[in-house]
Write an enzyme that holds these catalytic residues in place. Structure first.
Site, PDB file in Angstrom:
ATOM      1  N   SER A 181       5.196  94.319 -23.759  1.00  0.00           N
ATOM      2  CA  SER A 181       6.470  93.876 -24.330  1.00  0.00           C
ATOM      3  C   SER A 181       6.151  92.923 -25.479  1.00  0.00           C
ATOM      4  O   SER A 181       5.272  92.073 -25.371  1.00  0.00           O
ATOM      5  CB  SER A 181       7.340  93.221 -23.263  1.00  0.00           C
ATOM      6  OG  SER A 181       6.682  92.113 -22.692  1.00  0.00           O
ATOM      7  N   GLY A 200      11.093  90.079 -19.698  1.00  0.00           N
ATOM      8  CA  GLY A 200       9.950  90.943 -19.381  1.00  0.00           C
ATOM      9  C   GLY A 200      10.095  91.570 -17.998  1.00  0.00           C
ATOM     10  O   GLY A 200       9.657  92.702 -17.768  1.00  0.00           O
ATOM     11  N   ASP A 201      10.697  90.845 -17.085  1.00  0.00           N
ATOM     12  CA  ASP A 201      10.886  91.373 -15.726  1.00  0.00           C
ATOM     13  C   ASP A 201      11.939  92.490 -15.730  1.00  0.00           C
ATOM     14  O   ASP A 201      11.778  93.515 -15.059  1.00  0.00           O
ATOM     15  CB  ASP A 201      11.318  90.248 -14.775  1.00  0.00           C
ATOM     16  CG  ASP A 201      10.389  89.048 -14.891  1.00  0.00           C
ATOM     17  OD1 ASP A 201       9.205  89.259 -15.196  1.00  0.00           O
ATOM     18  OD2 ASP A 201      10.861  87.905 -14.728  1.00  0.00           O
ATOM     19  N   GLY A 237       8.453  90.928 -27.326  1.00  0.00           N
ATOM     20  CA  GLY A 237       9.573  90.058 -27.665  1.00  0.00           C
ATOM     21  C   GLY A 237      10.599  90.789 -28.524  1.00  0.00           C
ATOM     22  O   GLY A 237      10.958  91.936 -28.231  1.00  0.00           O
ATOM     23  N   ALA A 238      11.053  90.142 -29.601  1.00  0.00           N
ATOM     24  CA  ALA A 238      12.093  90.717 -30.459  1.00  0.00           C
ATOM     25  C   ALA A 238      11.655  92.034 -31.098  1.00  0.00           C
ATOM     26  O   ALA A 238      12.494  92.806 -31.581  1.00  0.00           O
ATOM     27  CB  ALA A 238      12.453  89.713 -31.540  1.00  0.00           C
ATOM     28  N   GLY A 279      10.345  94.571 -29.522  1.00  0.00           N
ATOM     29  CA  GLY A 279      10.472  95.708 -28.610  1.00  0.00           C
ATOM     30  C   GLY A 279       9.270  95.854 -27.692  1.00  0.00           C
ATOM     31  O   GLY A 279       8.777  94.868 -27.143  1.00  0.00           O
TER      32      GLY A 279
HETATM   33  N1  LIG Z   1      14.584  87.736 -29.360  1.00  0.00           N
HETATM   34  C1  LIG Z   1      14.773  88.945 -28.822  1.00  0.00           C
HETATM   35  N2  LIG Z   1      15.662  89.822 -29.373  1.00  0.00           N
HETATM   36  C2  LIG Z   1      15.863  91.038 -28.843  1.00  0.00           C
HETATM   37  N3  LIG Z   1      15.204  91.514 -27.748  1.00  0.00           N
HETATM   38  C3  LIG Z   1      14.304  90.699 -27.182  1.00  0.00           C
HETATM   39  C4  LIG Z   1      14.040  89.394 -27.679  1.00  0.00           C
HETATM   40  N4  LIG Z   1      13.098  88.818 -26.898  1.00  0.00           N
HETATM   41  C5  LIG Z   1      12.803  89.734 -25.939  1.00  0.00           C
HETATM   42  N5  LIG Z   1      13.509  90.869 -26.126  1.00  0.00           N
HETATM   43  C6  LIG Z   1      13.495  92.075 -25.276  1.00  0.00           C
HETATM   44  O1  LIG Z   1      12.942  91.732 -24.018  1.00  0.00           O
HETATM   45  C7  LIG Z   1      11.712  92.423 -23.787  1.00  0.00           C
HETATM   46  C8  LIG Z   1      10.721  91.502 -23.081  1.00  0.00           C
HETATM   47  O2  LIG Z   1      10.456  90.366 -23.903  1.00  0.00           O
HETATM   48  P1  LIG Z   1       9.085  89.541 -23.877  1.00  0.00           P
HETATM   49  O3  LIG Z   1       8.000  90.347 -24.474  1.00  0.00           O
HETATM   50  O4  LIG Z   1       9.390  88.225 -24.529  1.00  0.00           O
HETATM   51  O5  LIG Z   1       8.830  89.422 -22.312  1.00  0.00           O
HETATM   52  P2  LIG Z   1       8.036  88.340 -21.439  1.00  0.00           P
HETATM   53  O6  LIG Z   1       7.302  87.376 -22.314  1.00  0.00           O
HETATM   54  O7  LIG Z   1       7.267  89.110 -20.442  1.00  0.00           O
HETATM   55  O8  LIG Z   1       9.263  87.612 -20.734  1.00  0.00           O
HETATM   56  P3  LIG Z   1       9.356  86.820 -19.329  1.00  0.00           P
HETATM   57  O9  LIG Z   1       7.941  86.416 -18.958  1.00  0.00           O
HETATM   58  O10 LIG Z   1      10.261  85.639 -19.571  1.00  0.00           O
HETATM   59  O11 LIG Z   1       9.979  87.778 -18.365  1.00  0.00           O
HETATM   60  C9  LIG Z   1      11.263  92.926 -25.153  1.00  0.00           C
HETATM   61  O12 LIG Z   1      10.470  94.086 -25.049  1.00  0.00           O
HETATM   62  C10 LIG Z   1      12.596  93.177 -25.854  1.00  0.00           C
HETATM   63  O13 LIG Z   1      13.127  94.431 -25.458  1.00  0.00           O
HETATM   64  O1  LIG Z   2       4.603  81.021 -13.609  1.00  0.00           O
HETATM   65  P1  LIG Z   2       4.775  82.532 -13.628  1.00  0.00           P
HETATM   66  O2  LIG Z   2       4.668  83.121 -12.264  1.00  0.00           O
HETATM   67  O3  LIG Z   2       3.919  83.200 -14.648  1.00  0.00           O
HETATM   68  O4  LIG Z   2       6.248  82.811 -14.143  1.00  0.00           O
HETATM   69  C1  LIG Z   2       7.341  82.359 -13.388  1.00  0.00           C
HETATM   70  C2  LIG Z   2       8.619  82.559 -14.191  1.00  0.00           C
HETATM   71  O5  LIG Z   2       8.579  81.859 -15.436  1.00  0.00           O
HETATM   72  O6  LIG Z   2       8.741  83.942 -14.486  1.00  0.00           O
HETATM   73  C3  LIG Z   2      10.104  84.344 -14.428  1.00  0.00           C
HETATM   74  C4  LIG Z   2      10.518  84.860 -15.759  1.00  0.00           C
HETATM   75  O7  LIG Z   2       9.735  85.962 -16.114  1.00  0.00           O
HETATM   76  C5  LIG Z   2      10.888  83.138 -13.961  1.00  0.00           C
HETATM   77  O8  LIG Z   2      11.840  83.518 -13.002  1.00  0.00           O
HETATM   78  C6  LIG Z   2       9.859  82.191 -13.398  1.00  0.00           C
HETATM   79  O9  LIG Z   2      10.229  80.832 -13.509  1.00  0.00           O
END
Ligand SMILES: Nc1ncnc2c1ncn2[C@@H]1O[C@H](COP(=O)(O)OP(=O)(O)OP(=O)(O)O)[C@@H](O)[C@H]1O
Ligand SMILES: O=P(O)(O)OC[C@@]1(O)O[C@H](CO)[C@@H](O)[C@@H]1O
Length: 314
Positions: A221, A253-254, A223-224, A226
């Site tokens: 993933s 991401g979840d 972020g913004a 995709g």
């Molecule tokens: N600023 C944004 N605008 C539009 N879509 C976003 C944005 N940020 C995240 N997304 C969407 O959410 C998905 C997951 O984002 P990201 O890669 O930030 O996940 P992550 O870091 O694993 O998140 P988390 O650990 O909080 O669950 C991206 O693939 C995209 O589809």
């Molecule tokens: O500290 P970890 O286990 O890496 O991430 C935990 C966490 O940030 O991940 C979720 C968002 O993805 C939140 O619900 C939770 O607080």
């Protein structure tokens, strides 16, 4: 059925402030609490879409009781492992422009028998029921770094496929066991591959490094920007257009991983669903997971030809 395993769940407290001022006493505008931890969130998103799931998680202390109560309200079927230490509370400071600052606690120290109890509970939940097992999140103190590798071996022996969403040493250590899917974000991918990721081409190359080290497929993933999916049939890239402002990216991401697994865990349709669920999640406050009603705000598109020079925004 998708079994999720969260060894380090959390109470996610979101505090909204006008603007964050380091070192100042500030008054919060609102506060809210969600059941959190990455696998817990995947299960919450699946339940919100009527998909069968079971969440295996540690629970301990008063925070653990609150977490279980919140999860029961959301209707997530649980398999809890009682541990002596209290589970953690993670804090999100949210500003109106969508900026979030997150403070994650390390979590309780687990004993060797508690570590074994988590693996045994996961195994019991998998038997005869799970098509997929998702091992998600950081490891609490005391949990050995190879725990996702051990989970992968057990799940494969029981005929289930495995997805892992973690970071650092735990991600490194799981690769040799051959998880069917890993879901790093851009930062986790860069760290694991030991490469800088500036462009889409860099992300594809880094994902290939993780595949060479044992991952069957990589859903990264971005972020913004995709997400990309790299598997035996090559690389695909998906983007999402949003009809609503970004409110909170926590848990996006979840939601992405939940969408991917709900849509079969492979191929273009799963990638489109992943990006749709992930993008819908960012339009919601705190670590809320999207429901089918939220998906209409997103238009996702999958591309087979990837511009390797496209510069990523983060
Ligand atoms: N600023 C944004 N605008 C539009 N879509 C976003 C944005 N940020 C995240 N997304 C969407 O959410 C998905 C997951 O984002 P990201 O890669 O930030 O996940 P992550 O870091 O694993 O998140 P988390 O650990 O909080 O669950 C991206 O693939 C995209 O589809
Ligand atoms: O500290 P970890 O286990 O890496 O991430 C935990 C966490 O940030 O991940 C979720 C968002 O993805 C939140 O619900 C939770 O607080």
């Amino acid at each position: 059925m998708i079994v999720t395993v969260t060894a380090n769940p959390s109470l996610d407290r979101t505090v909204e402030v006008d603007r964050l001022h380091r070192g100042a006493v500030q008054r919060a505008l609102t506060t809210s609490v969600d059941a959190g931890g990455k696998g817990v969130n995947v299960s919450r998103a699946l339940v919100a879409h009527g998909r069968p799931t079971r969440a295996v998680l540690c629970s301990g202390g008063f925070a653990g009781l609150e977490l279980l109560a919140l999860l029961r309200e959301t209707g997530v079927p649980l398999r809890e492992v009682r541990v002596t230490g209290g589970i953690r509370s993670n804090l999100t400071l949210a500003e109106p422009d969508g900026t979030v600052t997150k403070l994650n606690e390390p979590g309780p120290r687990l004993s060797t028998s508690e570590v074994d109890a988590v693996l045994d509970a996961a195994t019991e939940a998998i038997i005869g029921e799970a098509d997929w097992v998702a091992g998600c999140g950081s490891l609490p103190p005391g949990m050995p770094v190879d725990v996702y590798a051990r989970l992968t071996e057990r799940a494969h022996a029981l005929g289930a496929q495995v997805a892992i969403d973690t970071s650092g040493a735990a991600l490194d250590a799981c690769l040799a066991a051959g998880p069917d899917l890993v879901k790093p974000n851009a930062e986790e991918l860069a760290e694991c591959a030991g490469a800088e990721i500036r462009t889409l081409g860099d992300a594809v190359k880094a994902a290939q490094v993780l595949r060479d080290r044992g991952a069957g497929a990589v859903l990264a993933s971005l972020g913004a920007d995709g997400a990309i999916l790299i598997d035996d049939s090559g690389a695909r890239y998906a983007t999402a257009r949003l009809d609503a402002p970004v409110v909170s990216t926590v848990g996006a991401g979840d939601a992405t991983l939940a969408g991917f697994l709900a849509a079969g865990g492979t191929g273009e349709h799963a990638l489109r669903t992943a990006v749709t669920w992930g993008a819908a999640a960012v339009t919601l406050p705190g670590s809320s997971m999207p429901t089918p009603n939220d998906l209409g705000r997103v238009t996702a598109e999958v591309q087979r030809s990837i511009d390797p020079d496209r510069v990523l925004t983060k």
